[in-house]
Design a protein around this motif. Structure first.
Motif, short mmCIF file in Angstrom:
data_model
loop_
_atom_site.label_atom_id
_atom_site.label_comp_id
_atom_site.label_asym_id
_atom_site.label_seq_id
_atom_site.Cartn_x
_atom_site.Cartn_y
_atom_site.Cartn_z
N VAL A 26 65.45 1.45 -2.90
CA VAL A 26 64.02 1.09 -2.98
C VAL A 26 63.72 0.48 -4.35
O VAL A 26 62.99 -0.52 -4.45
CB VAL A 26 63.14 2.33 -2.73
CG1 VAL A 26 61.66 1.99 -2.91
CG2 VAL A 26 63.39 2.88 -1.33
N GLU A 27 64.26 1.07 -5.41
CA GLU A 27 64.01 0.54 -6.75
C GLU A 27 64.50 -0.90 -6.87
O GLU A 27 63.80 -1.77 -7.41
CB GLU A 27 64.70 1.41 -7.79
CG GLU A 27 64.53 0.89 -9.21
CD GLU A 27 65.23 1.73 -10.25
OE1 GLU A 27 65.33 1.27 -11.41
OE2 GLU A 27 65.67 2.85 -9.92
N LYS A 28 65.69 -1.18 -6.37
CA LYS A 28 66.24 -2.53 -6.46
C LYS A 28 65.35 -3.52 -5.71
O LYS A 28 65.08 -4.63 -6.19
CB LYS A 28 67.65 -2.54 -5.89
CG LYS A 28 68.35 -3.89 -5.97
CD LYS A 28 69.77 -3.80 -5.42
CE LYS A 28 70.48 -5.15 -5.52
NZ LYS A 28 71.87 -5.06 -4.98
N GLN A 29 64.86 -3.11 -4.56
CA GLN A 29 64.00 -3.97 -3.74
C GLN A 29 62.70 -4.29 -4.48
O GLN A 29 62.27 -5.46 -4.52
CB GLN A 29 63.71 -3.28 -2.41
CG GLN A 29 62.70 -3.99 -1.53
CD GLN A 29 62.32 -3.13 -0.32
OE1 GLN A 29 63.05 -2.22 0.06
NE2 GLN A 29 61.18 -3.43 0.27
N LEU A 30 62.07 -3.28 -5.07
CA LEU A 30 60.79 -3.48 -5.73
C LEU A 30 60.95 -4.22 -7.07
O LEU A 30 60.06 -4.97 -7.47
CB LEU A 30 60.09 -2.15 -5.93
CG LEU A 30 59.57 -1.52 -4.63
CD1 LEU A 30 59.07 -0.10 -4.87
CD2 LEU A 30 58.46 -2.38 -4.02
N ARG A 31 62.04 -4.01 -7.73
CA ARG A 31 62.28 -4.75 -8.98
C ARG A 31 62.31 -6.25 -8.69
O ARG A 31 61.77 -7.06 -9.45
CB ARG A 31 63.59 -4.29 -9.61
CG ARG A 31 63.86 -4.89 -10.99
CD ARG A 31 65.24 -4.47 -11.47
NE ARG A 31 65.32 -3.02 -11.66
CZ ARG A 31 64.93 -2.39 -12.75
NH1 ARG A 31 64.41 -3.07 -13.76
NH2 ARG A 31 65.05 -1.08 -12.85
N ALA A 32 62.96 -6.61 -7.59
CA ALA A 32 63.03 -8.02 -7.24
C ALA A 32 61.67 -8.54 -6.78
O ALA A 32 61.29 -9.68 -7.11
CB ALA A 32 64.07 -8.21 -6.14
N ALA A 33 60.93 -7.73 -6.03
CA ALA A 33 59.64 -8.18 -5.49
C ALA A 33 58.58 -8.35 -6.57
O ALA A 33 57.77 -9.28 -6.53
CB ALA A 33 59.15 -7.20 -4.43
N LEU A 34 58.55 -7.46 -7.55
CA LEU A 34 57.49 -7.48 -8.57
C LEU A 34 57.83 -8.33 -9.78
O LEU A 34 56.93 -8.73 -10.52
CB LEU A 34 57.17 -6.05 -9.01
CG LEU A 34 56.70 -5.10 -7.91
CD1 LEU A 34 56.36 -3.74 -8.50
CD2 LEU A 34 55.50 -5.67 -7.16
N GLY A 35 59.10 -8.56 -10.02
CA GLY A 35 59.49 -9.38 -11.17
C GLY A 35 59.00 -8.80 -12.48
O GLY A 35 59.18 -7.60 -12.76
N ASP A 36 58.34 -9.63 -13.31
CA ASP A 36 57.89 -9.18 -14.63
C ASP A 36 56.77 -8.15 -14.56
O ASP A 36 56.44 -7.52 -15.56
CB ASP A 36 57.41 -10.38 -15.46
CG ASP A 36 58.56 -11.23 -15.95
OD1 ASP A 36 59.71 -10.79 -15.82
OD2 ASP A 36 58.30 -12.34 -16.44
#
Length: 498
Positions: free
Chosen positions: A65-75
């Motif tokens: 989940v963390e990897k997915q949201l890191r990519a989705a939210l960016g900066d």
């Protein structure tokens, strides 16, 4: 014939011409029994068995989940952390519009002031700032949405933060004790007595290590191979005997290993005494790993008027500084170097003090790799077992992680010789490799170093030759092959017998 005591120090140069040579010292031993991950979580986090299982299941999903949201939210991503009270991953967001994205992924959104990128910039500023010894550590705490500075005092921490020129409001201070580095104790390695005498470690025991008595008297301080404070001689006897033990401090971790001076270790499985005529090898800081045969037992040796009784005579060579070092026959501890004549250029005679006498004299317990012939499962990541695929016990079969099912494919025997066996074959590192990623497989038992494993009190299943851990490749689940990897302390490298 005269024999020489084999210590090594400028101030003891005269001792090197005495009859007989003492060479070596021994490592400390752990006293805490091994426990499985679930038991340790229950003990240390105050969880029930059910809470432990549920928590591990949620934590296993969190990295995805963390990897997915890191990519989705960016900066706009502001860090992630597991929130035990909610039993799920929490993710920091800097705008309210991102909260729905986080919820849709199954995490809990937390509105914060700083993004992960901003926090990383603050830490980078601290990294560029000179810190004195009173400032211990600094890091990003995503749950607090700040950087943390750990120091001996508030004043020290505030001076460090001011020097970095970052906003003090972004910093959280913690005041505590300075950390210390930890080191392994291993048979055959060098140690220093009274700051000037060199000897070699013998074997790990509970609370310290055994060594030769002539290396130091009771109360003498020791330094490790790296000149870091190590311990104090708790008992010493010379002449009549030539044995001692050193009580070590908390910076040193005992290991059931002996340095083979070939880039690897020999596992210590027990202390069964070998027969006259048997092959035997010794480890010491001056001349490394040297072998010979047992020539005689219960030998009385005259070291220039100082008699020592009950020594074992060998034709393996040794030199000054090897005193106290470990003697091994196979994987069985035999003794610690006392003295000898000759050298490793022309050959010689060397004597050792039998280790079982030392253990009995001080009531010590030898640190070993465990074993004893019992059979058990080996349980680890996600509560799953080390498994032989399809119960196909043939040489070259790569081992895997599988749901525990009680079949013979998951029954492992520990015969006490450092090997772990199933279907009459041994757990093995493919091709004897010491590299990360080498396959963990079955192979015909040969006793070679690739088939030696130690299950430590910390739950690491280690091949001493490589000093690497049995690892669940890529943190996978059921059916994932096992590999050898540098020990990281990760949950995919933790195992227990069950």
């Amino acid at each position: 014939m005269r024999y020489t005591v084999l210590t090594s120090a400028a101030v003891l140069a005269a001792a090197l011409v005495l009859p007989g040579s003492a060479l070596g010292s021994a490592p400390t031993a752990p006293t805490t029994p091994a426990v499985g991950m679930e038991q340790a979580l229950q003990r240390d986090l105050g969880l029930t068995a059910e809470q432990s299982r549920i928590r591990q299941a949620h934590e296993a999903a969190a990295p995805v989940v963390e990897k997915q949201l890191r990519a989705a939210l960016g900066d706009r991503f502001a860090g992630a952390w597991f929130a035990p009270a909610e039993g799920r991953l929490a993710v920091g967001v800097v705008t309210t519009r991102d909260a729905a994205t986080v919820r849709a992924a199954g995490a809990t959104p937390v509105l914060v002031a700083r993004s992960e990128k901003q926090l990383a910039g603050l830490k980078a500023a601290l990294d560029r700032t000179s810190a004195d010894r009173s400032v211990f550590a600094w890091y990003v705490d995503p749950a607090a949405n700040s950087v943390v500075v750990a120091a001996a005092s508030t004043d020290a921490a505030e001076r460090f933060v001011k020097a970095s020129a970052i906003d003090p409001a972004s910093v959280k201070l913690t005041i505590g004790e300075a950390p210390r580095t930890l080191y392994d104790i291993r048979g055959g390695d060098q140690y220093v007595i009274n700051g000037n005498t060199l000897c070699s470690i013998g074997f790990s025991v509970a609370g310290g290590f055994v060594t030769a008595g002539h290396c130091g008297g009771a109360g003498s301080p020791t330094l490790g191979y790296n000149n870091v404070s190590q311990g104090t001689f708790a008992g010493s006897s010379f002449p009549n005997n030539d044995y001692a033990w050193v009580r070590t401090n908390g910076s040193w971790t005992p290991q059931p290993w002996v340095n083979n001076y070939g880039g690897g270790n020999v596992v210590v499985a027990g202390s069964q005494e070998s027969a006259v005529g048997a092959s035997i090898c010794r480890s010491g800081r001056t001349t490394g790993w040297r072998c010979g045969t047992v020539q005689a037992k219960n030998v009385t040796v005259n070291y220039s008027g100082s008699l020592v009784y009950g020594l074992t005579q060998t034709n393996a060579c040794a030199e000054g500084g090897d005193s106290g070092g470990a003697w091994m026959s196979g994987n069985q501890a035999q003794g610690v170097t006392s003295g000898g004549s000759g050298n490793c250029s022309t050959g010689g005679t060397t004597f050792f003090q039998p280790v079982n006498e030392i253990l009995g004299a001080y009531g010590l317990s030898l640190t070993t790799s465990g074993g004893g012939g019992s059979t058990s499962r080996i349980i680890g990541w996600q509560g799953k077992c080390i498994d032989v695929p399809n119960s196909n016990g043939v040489p070259g079969q790569r081992l895997q992680l599988w749901d525990c099912n009680g079949t013979n494919a998951q029954n492992w025997t520990w015969p006490g010789d450092g090997t772990i066996r199933a279907f009459g074959l041994c757990m093995d590192v493919a091709w004897g490799s010491t590299a990360n990623g080498a396959a963990i497989q079955l192979a015909s038992c040969s006793g070679n170093p690739a088939q030696q494993f130690v299950l430590s009190g910390a739950g690491d299943l280690v091949n001493p030759q490589a000093n690497k851990c049995v690892d669940v490749t890529g943190w996978g689940g059921t059916g994932t092959p096992l590999s050898q990897w540098e020990c990281t302390g990760g949950a995919n490298q933790k195992w227990y017998r069950g």
